[in-house]
Design an enzyme around this catalytic site. Structure first.
Site, PDB file in Angstrom:
ATOM      1  N   ARG A   1    -103.621 -19.638  41.925  1.00  0.00           N
ATOM      2  CA  ARG A   1    -104.648 -18.830  41.223  1.00  0.00           C
ATOM      3  C   ARG A   1    -104.349 -17.832  40.796  1.00  0.00           C
ATOM      4  O   ARG A   1    -103.101 -17.089  40.536  1.00  0.00           O
ATOM      5  CB  ARG A   1    -105.979 -18.913  42.226  1.00  0.00           C
ATOM      6  CG  ARG A   1    -105.504 -17.551  43.006  1.00  0.00           C
ATOM      7  CD  ARG A   1    -106.989 -17.610  43.725  1.00  0.00           C
ATOM      8  NE  ARG A   1    -107.217 -15.998  43.890  1.00  0.00           N
ATOM      9  CZ  ARG A   1    -107.878 -15.508  45.084  1.00  0.00           C
ATOM     10  NH1 ARG A   1    -108.638 -15.990  45.887  1.00  0.00           N
ATOM     11  NH2 ARG A   1    -107.744 -14.155  45.305  1.00  0.00           N
TER      12      ARG A   1
ATOM     13  N   LYS B   1    -110.191   0.827  50.728  1.00  0.00           N
ATOM     14  CA  LYS B   1    -110.656   1.664  51.506  1.00  0.00           C
ATOM     15  C   LYS B   1    -110.332   3.250  51.534  1.00  0.00           C
ATOM     16  O   LYS B   1    -108.997   3.105  51.055  1.00  0.00           O
ATOM     17  CB  LYS B   1    -109.961   1.401  53.032  1.00  0.00           C
ATOM     18  CG  LYS B   1    -111.063   0.604  54.066  1.00  0.00           C
ATOM     19  CD  LYS B   1    -113.013   1.055  54.125  1.00  0.00           C
ATOM     20  CE  LYS B   1    -113.949  -0.231  54.377  1.00  0.00           C
ATOM     21  NZ  LYS B   1    -114.789  -0.223  54.071  1.00  0.00           N
TER      22      LYS B   1
ATOM     23  N   TYR C   1    -102.582   0.447  48.513  1.00  0.00           N
ATOM     24  CA  TYR C   1    -102.092  -0.619  46.757  1.00  0.00           C
ATOM     25  C   TYR C   1    -100.858  -0.380  46.538  1.00  0.00           C
ATOM     26  O   TYR C   1     -99.978  -0.435  45.974  1.00  0.00           O
ATOM     27  CB  TYR C   1    -103.134  -1.144  46.428  1.00  0.00           C
ATOM     28  CG  TYR C   1    -103.186  -1.996  45.272  1.00  0.00           C
ATOM     29  CD1 TYR C   1    -102.415  -3.574  45.418  1.00  0.00           C
ATOM     30  CD2 TYR C   1    -103.178  -1.560  44.095  1.00  0.00           C
ATOM     31  CE1 TYR C   1    -103.071  -4.070  44.968  1.00  0.00           C
ATOM     32  CE2 TYR C   1    -102.683  -2.747  43.048  1.00  0.00           C
ATOM     33  CZ  TYR C   1    -103.246  -3.714  43.278  1.00  0.00           C
ATOM     34  OH  TYR C   1    -102.825  -5.028  42.196  1.00  0.00           O
TER      35      TYR C   1
END
Ligand code: NAD
Length: 433
Positions: free
Chosen positions: A203, A281, A339
């Site tokens: 996707r 987070k 990230y």
């Protein structure tokens, strides 16, 4: 994910309100369709006494008579002093208003390492500030880029980059500095006969990459986790490629992939590490699993898989490796220590691997997407999403195809001289600019 504000701003009543209140007015960005001309309108090349003028005018066709231009291309490689920068003003000032909507500004400079003295270094570094300001100033969907070209690079080395930047394929790329080496470029224009692997292809951006690489002639191995099997099969069928279900974090994933490639194809010409995850987070609230999983999928697995394929001798000369970073890896982002670390790591890895593999004729580059309209960004809280979309020179999010076209440019045979680059596909985002 639809951008309702842009639809509103382009509607009849919306246009008037946007104008009256001075709200962001996202321009239309035409995208490339198969068969479109790579150079869609007249190009003006200057200055006529620039070192590369003749070759550029021949390649791009310089139109001195026209009143409107799709692209303004300026060769600044001959500027060796700050005083010489006046040539930039002299060329661009009279023609700045001649650029058509979604026009292109390209300045050619020298790699900073080739500057002979501080004066030349100052002049060549000045090009950065000039180009980035043009990108912010011209509006109406115009983009501006600086291409730093090795003094010994010939036109063939530059061609794929200039065609990409002038074409509608680079609609959402702006404010970037790209380096082009002097590496000889082989024949062959597209990816016919090449085998490509796109991870995370079920996707979003990965599916767009599979489509664009297949459009350019590649046989695409579409890889994703077994849980995404149905979507993966659809993409693989659509591109007449193959679906390969594999969780890249599995202990034996790299080895299984090596076996698969060896048995089915015996080689892998294009390797795109697109699979990526976020587990946001703030650091104080982040459990170990969030940290480990993000680092594993986004950074550790790509490095491991690449090493295994190289060790197995499956990436031949002419090979292309593409990492997928993020502007979060350049600017950092609240709640994304994991990230941003992983994506900054991709940038470091690509830059270090490029010179190592240059001798084998393999290039290594990265795309760093900004805000792209996908399932990943659709999950963002609405306010953050809206800020991400608007805080760039084009006041809109990019599309998966914008990242895919950038990867296809890296992958092209004509891009042999493009390596070690990290190109942001972010509409010149204010974050990580
Ligand atoms: P997405 O979540 O829509 O798609 C990612 C794909 O990767 C999914 O199909 C997922 O199943 C697959 N994947 C995840 N873990 C995997 C694993 N262990 N093994 C195999 N496949 C796995 O994401 P997207 O928005 O299309 O993003 C694609 C890439 O672009 C990612 O690397 C992402 O970090 C990067 N990126 C995206 C944006 C954006 O705005 N969407 C911005 C910057 C960077």
């Amino acid at each position: 994910m639809s951008d309702r504000y842009t639809s509103f701003a382009r509607s009849g009543p919306g246009r008037a309100i946007v104008k009256r209140l001075g709200l962001p007015d996202p321009p239309r960005l035409p995208r490339y369709r198969s068969g479109d001309a790579l150079i869609p309108g007249p190009v003006l090349v200057g200055p006529s006494d620039g070192p590369r003028y003749e070759e550029l005018a021949k390649l791009l066709g310089s139109n001195e008579e026209g009143e409107k231009h799709h692209a303004l291309v300026f060769d600044a490689t001959g500027i060796s002093t700050p005083t010489g920068l006046r040539a930039l003003y002299d060329f661009f000032h009279p023609v700045a208003r001649s650029l058509t909507p979604a026009g292109r500004v390209i300045v050619l400079g020298l790699p900073l390492s080739s500057a002979a003295d501080p004066g030349q270094a100052a002049a060549q570094q000045a090009l950065d500030g000039f180009v980035r300001s043009v990108g912010k100033e011209f509006g109406r969907g115009a983009t501006a880029q600086l291409v730093r070209v090795h003094p010994e690079a010939d036109t063939a080395a530059l061609r794929s980059t200039l065609e990409f930047l002038i074409s509608t394929k680079s609609a959402y790329v702006s404010g970037q500095t790209i380096t082009v080496d002097a590496t000889p470029v082989p024949g062959g224009k597209d990816l016919t006969g090449k085998v490509a692997l796109v991870t995370g292809a079920a996707r979003g951006i990965g599916a767009a990459m599979a489509r664009v690489l297949a459009r350019d002639g590649a046989h695409v191995i579409c890889l994703d986790v077994p849980a995404a099997g149905d979507d993966l099969a659809k993409v693989a069928n659509e591109v007449r490629g193959e679906a390969y279900q594999l969780d890249l974090t599995g202990v034996d994933a790299a080895q299984r992939l090596v076996e698969h490639v060896r048995e089915r194809h015996g080689r892998l010409d294009v390797l795109v590490h697109n699979a990526g995850i976020t587990r946001d987070k703030t650091l104080a609230n982040m459990d170990q699993t969030r940290w480990d999983s993000v680092l594993k999928v986004n950074l550790i697995a790509p490095a491991h898989v690449t090493e295994a394929l190289l060790d197995a001798g499956l990436i031949p000369a002419g090979g292309r490796i593409v990492g997928v970073a993020s502007i979060a890896g350049v600017a950092g982002n609240r709640g994304q220590t994991n990230y941003a670390a992983s994506k900054a790591g991709v940038i470091g890895w690509v830059r270090a691997l490029a010179p190592v593999l240059a001798a084998q004729g393999v290039t290594v580059n990265a795309v760093a997407p900004g805000f792209i309209e996908t399932a990943m960004t659709a999950k963002m809280p609405v306010l953050i999403r809206e800020v991400g979309r608007r805080m760039n020179s084009l006041s809109q999010g990019g599309l998966p195809v914008d990242v895919a076209e950038t990867v296809a440019w890296f992958a092209a045979p004509g891009s042999a001289a493009v390596t070690g680059n990290v190109v942001r596909v972010c509409g010149q985002s204010l974050l990580g600019a």
